[in-house]
Design a protein around this motif. Structure first.
Motif, PDB file in Angstrom:
ATOM      1  N   LEU A 186       0.811  -1.214   0.000  1.00 56.08           N
ATOM      2  CA  LEU A 186       0.000   0.000   0.000  1.00 56.08           C
ATOM      3  C   LEU A 186       0.845   1.266   0.000  1.00 56.08           C
ATOM      4  O   LEU A 186       0.586   2.198  -0.759  1.00 56.08           O
ATOM      5  N   LEU A 187       1.870   1.309   0.844  1.00 53.28           N
ATOM      6  CA  LEU A 187       2.550   2.574   1.091  1.00 53.28           C
ATOM      7  C   LEU A 187       3.380   3.061  -0.084  1.00 53.28           C
ATOM      8  O   LEU A 187       3.720   4.247  -0.141  1.00 53.28           O
ATOM      9  N   HIS A 188       3.678   2.191  -1.046  1.00 50.70           N
ATOM     10  CA  HIS A 188       4.363   2.715  -2.238  1.00 50.70           C
ATOM     11  C   HIS A 188       3.397   3.495  -3.134  1.00 50.70           C
ATOM     12  O   HIS A 188       3.822   4.040  -4.154  1.00 50.70           O
ATOM     13  N   PHE A 189       2.123   3.570  -2.754  1.00 50.34           N
ATOM     14  CA  PHE A 189       1.184   4.455  -3.432  1.00 50.34           C
ATOM     15  C   PHE A 189       0.926   5.739  -2.627  1.00 50.34           C
ATOM     16  O   PHE A 189       0.036   6.520  -2.976  1.00 50.34           O
ATOM     17  N   VAL A 190       1.688   5.930  -1.569  1.00 46.45           N
ATOM     18  CA  VAL A 190       1.553   7.128  -0.728  1.00 46.45           C
ATOM     19  C   VAL A 190       2.907   7.821  -0.680  1.00 46.45           C
ATOM     20  O   VAL A 190       3.900   7.227  -0.257  1.00 46.45           O
ATOM     21  N   ASP A 191       2.947   9.066  -1.114  1.00 50.37           N
ATOM     22  CA  ASP A 191       4.241   9.754  -1.122  1.00 50.37           C
ATOM     23  C   ASP A 191       4.598  10.253   0.272  1.00 50.37           C
ATOM     24  O   ASP A 191       3.863  10.038   1.238  1.00 50.37           O
ATOM     25  N   ASP A 192       5.739  10.904   0.371  1.00 45.22           N
ATOM     26  CA  ASP A 192       6.212  11.338   1.678  1.00 45.22           C
ATOM     27  C   ASP A 192       5.526  12.605   2.166  1.00 45.22           C
ATOM     28  O   ASP A 192       5.689  12.987   3.321  1.00 45.22           O
ATOM     29  N   GLY A 193       4.762  13.280   1.304  1.00 44.17           N
ATOM     30  CA  GLY A 193       4.028  14.468   1.715  1.00 44.17           C
ATOM     31  C   GLY A 193       4.924  15.439   2.448  1.00 44.17           C
ATOM     32  O   GLY A 193       6.099  15.599   2.124  1.00 44.17           O
ATOM     33  N   ASP A 194       4.360  16.090   3.467  1.00 42.83           N
ATOM     34  CA  ASP A 194       5.207  16.961   4.281  1.00 42.83           C
ATOM     35  C   ASP A 194       5.455  16.347   5.653  1.00 42.83           C
ATOM     36  O   ASP A 194       6.130  16.938   6.475  1.00 42.83           O
ATOM     37  N   ASP A 195       4.878  15.129   5.882  1.00 39.62           N
ATOM     38  CA  ASP A 195       5.018  14.450   7.168  1.00 39.62           C
ATOM     39  C   ASP A 195       4.757  15.368   8.353  1.00 39.62           C
ATOM     40  O   ASP A 195       5.450  15.355   9.369  1.00 39.62           O
ATOM     41  N   GLY A 196       3.729  16.241   8.177  1.00 41.75           N
ATOM     42  CA  GLY A 196       3.286  17.045   9.308  1.00 41.75           C
ATOM     43  C   GLY A 196       4.073  18.310   9.542  1.00 41.75           C
ATOM     44  O   GLY A 196       3.905  18.970  10.555  1.00 41.75           O
ATOM     45  N   GLU A 197       4.929  18.697   8.600  1.00 43.27           N
ATOM     46  CA  GLU A 197       5.753  19.881   8.816  1.00 43.27           C
ATOM     47  C   GLU A 197       5.107  21.153   8.282  1.00 43.27           C
ATOM     48  O   GLU A 197       5.740  22.205   8.228  1.00 43.27           O
ATOM     49  N   GLY A 198       3.869  21.040   7.827  1.00 42.25           N
ATOM     50  CA  GLY A 198       3.108  22.238   7.483  1.00 42.25           C
ATOM     51  C   GLY A 198       3.554  22.930   6.222  1.00 42.25           C
ATOM     52  O   GLY A 198       3.518  24.152   6.128  1.00 42.25           O
ATOM     53  N   LYS A 199       3.972  22.179   5.206  1.00 43.65           N
ATOM     54  CA  LYS A 199       4.434  22.796   3.965  1.00 43.65           C
ATOM     55  C   LYS A 199       3.341  22.844   2.909  1.00 43.65           C
ATOM     56  O   LYS A 199       3.605  23.049   1.739  1.00 43.65           O
ATOM     57  N   GLY A 200       2.117  22.583   3.321  1.00 42.59           N
ATOM     58  CA  GLY A 200       1.006  22.708   2.403  1.00 42.59           C
ATOM     59  C   GLY A 200       0.711  21.479   1.581  1.00 42.59           C
ATOM     60  O   GLY A 200      -0.128  21.507   0.699  1.00 42.59           O
ATOM     61  N   ARG A 201       1.390  20.364   1.871  1.00 38.81           N
ATOM     62  CA  ARG A 201       1.132  19.126   1.152  1.00 38.81           C
ATOM     63  C   ARG A 201       0.422  18.159   2.078  1.00 38.81           C
ATOM     64  O   ARG A 201       0.256  18.393   3.265  1.00 38.81           O
ATOM     65  N   SER A 202      -0.008  17.019   1.501  1.00 39.62           N
ATOM     66  CA  SER A 202      -0.722  16.031   2.298  1.00 39.62           C
ATOM     67  C   SER A 202       0.211  15.391   3.314  1.00 39.62           C
ATOM     68  O   SER A 202       1.432  15.389   3.156  1.00 39.62           O
ATOM     69  N   GLU A 203      -0.400  14.824   4.346  1.00 36.58           N
ATOM     70  CA  GLU A 203       0.374  14.136   5.350  1.00 36.58           C
ATOM     71  C   GLU A 203       1.062  12.930   4.723  1.00 36.58           C
ATOM     72  O   GLU A 203       0.479  12.200   3.944  1.00 36.58           O
ATOM     73  N   GLY A 204       2.338  12.740   5.054  1.00 36.85           N
ATOM     74  CA  GLY A 204       3.125  11.719   4.393  1.00 36.85           C
ATOM     75  C   GLY A 204       2.947  10.335   4.968  1.00 36.85           C
ATOM     76  O   GLY A 204       2.324  10.131   6.017  1.00 36.85           O
ATOM     77  N   ALA A 205       3.525   9.350   4.266  1.00 37.97           N
ATOM     78  CA  ALA A 205       3.355   7.954   4.619  1.00 37.97           C
ATOM     79  C   ALA A 205       3.849   7.649   6.024  1.00 37.97           C
ATOM     80  O   ALA A 205       3.193   6.919   6.780  1.00 37.97           O
ATOM     81  N   TYR A 206       5.007   8.195   6.410  1.00 40.72           N
ATOM     82  CA  TYR A 206       5.552   7.888   7.735  1.00 40.72           C
ATOM     83  C   TYR A 206       4.646   8.409   8.844  1.00 40.72           C
ATOM     84  O   TYR A 206       4.406   7.720   9.838  1.00 40.72           O
ATOM     85  N   ALA A 207       4.134   9.617   8.675  1.00 40.03           N
ATOM     86  CA  ALA A 207       3.252  10.189   9.690  1.00 40.03           C
ATOM     87  C   ALA A 207       1.947   9.411   9.785  1.00 40.03           C
ATOM     88  O   ALA A 207       1.413   9.209  10.882  1.00 40.03           O
ATOM     89  N   LEU A 208       1.431   8.947   8.660  1.00 38.37           N
ATOM     90  CA  LEU A 208       0.185   8.180   8.683  1.00 38.37           C
ATOM     91  C   LEU A 208       0.351   6.872   9.446  1.00 38.37           C
ATOM     92  O   LEU A 208      -0.497   6.511  10.267  1.00 38.37           O
ATOM     93  N   VAL A 209       1.451   6.168   9.198  1.00 40.79           N
ATOM     94  CA  VAL A 209       1.691   4.915   9.909  1.00 40.79           C
ATOM     95  C   VAL A 209       1.862   5.180  11.401  1.00 40.79           C
ATOM     96  O   VAL A 209       1.312   4.459  12.250  1.00 40.79           O
ATOM     97  N   ALA A 210       2.605   6.242  11.732  1.00 44.68           N
ATOM     98  CA  ALA A 210       2.817   6.566  13.142  1.00 44.68           C
ATOM     99  C   ALA A 210       1.498   6.879  13.838  1.00 44.68           C
ATOM    100  O   ALA A 210       1.271   6.461  14.983  1.00 44.68           O
TER     101      ALA A 210
END
Length: 279
Positions: A161-185
């Motif tokens: 699944l996660l190879h269909f989810v990019d790294d996003g901004d991982d919660g750093e507020g850069k205006g992109r979606s939440e990234g794969a690592y943050a979602l799993v966490a």
């Protein structure tokens, strides 16, 4: 069988969907010409694609036998479940533990359309389906809590699944979606101690050129594909205790748990898999 959400009228047959392309790789019939077209393109670039898909599926079977057996898990949350292909996760775990409770999650309407007919579990257990996206962890956990006791161990399954989810901004507020690592966490944070993460993920470690061609084909079809290195995939398991043998190519993860013999492989299978426990 319990279902949440409806979306059969939202089936988009003009764009490929990863669940339906994967169904085509596995020899299934629940896909559309646009999915087959992309599948054939990828298989043309990498003739081993169908073999790789089967090995990923067999890894899921072995991991679930281990969790329902030796690990004693009785609750399962499978996100990105895809189109039901027998034997599916609930059939594997409920054959060992008839009282197991399984919640499937996917966001493709064709998966929802087939869920009621194909996901019938044991009388002792529960099998449910949620129409949701992995990028909605709070919605998933909120609905899953109607079926699963989140104060008791849960096996979280994120297979291919996660190879269909990019790294996003991982919660750093850069205006992109939440990234794969943050979602799993976020998902693992809500689960009780003793819960397990089961994950498989595409890698370019073994054949970067072929994988890069696959990434380009998916991108041309409007689908994000993010292969990750062994080190990058290991990050998903930060703070968890690995079940032996750790993060390995899926063919090397407890082959003795297979039903029937696995084919002898002379070429790498570019998917890593692992199971880890929350302390």
């Amino acid at each position: 069988m319990t279902g949440y959400g409806s979306g059969a009228d939202r089936i988009d047959t003009t764009r490929p969907h990863p669940a339906r392309v994967y169904d085509w790789f596995l020899g299934g019939k629940d896909n559309y010409p646009v999915d087959e077209e992309l599948g054939r393109q990828i298989a043309g670039l990498s003739p081993d694609t169908k073999r790789i898909a089967r090995h990923n599926r067999w890894f899921m079977h072995r991991a679930m036998r281990r969790l329902a057996g030796e690990e004693g898990i009785r609750q399962f949350l499978d996100i990105g479940s895809g189109i039901p292909t027998e034997p599916n996760l609930h059939q594997i775990v409920q054959s060992t533990a008839p009282d197991a409770r399984v919640v499937y999650v996917d966001n493709d309407p064709i998966v929802l359309a087939h869920a009621g007919a194909l996901l019938s579990g044991t009388a002792e257990g529960v099998t449910a389906y949620l129409d949701a996206d992995v990028r909605q962890p709070e919605r998933i956990l909120g609905l899953a809590a109607d079926v699963l006791d989140l104060d008791r161990p849960v096996a979280l399954s994120l297979i291919a699944l996660l190879h269909f989810v990019d790294d996003g901004d991982d919660g750093e507020g850069k205006g992109r979606s939440e990234g794969a690592y943050a979602l799993v966490a976020r998902l693992m944070e809500r689960l009780a101690p003793g819960s397990c993460l089961v994950l498989s993920q595409l890698t370019g470690d073994f054949d970067p050129e072929s994988v890069a061609k696959g990434v380009a084909s998916y991108a041309a079809g409007g689908v994000t594909l993010v292969p990750r290195s062994h080190r990058a995939i290991s990050r998903f398991f930060d703070g968890l205790e690995m079940v032996e043998p750790g993060l390995v190519p899926v063919v090397d993860w407890h082959p003795e748990l297979s039903v029937g013999e696995l084919p002898v492989e002379t070429q790498p299978v570019p998917i890593y898999g692992a199971v880890a426990r929350k302390p």
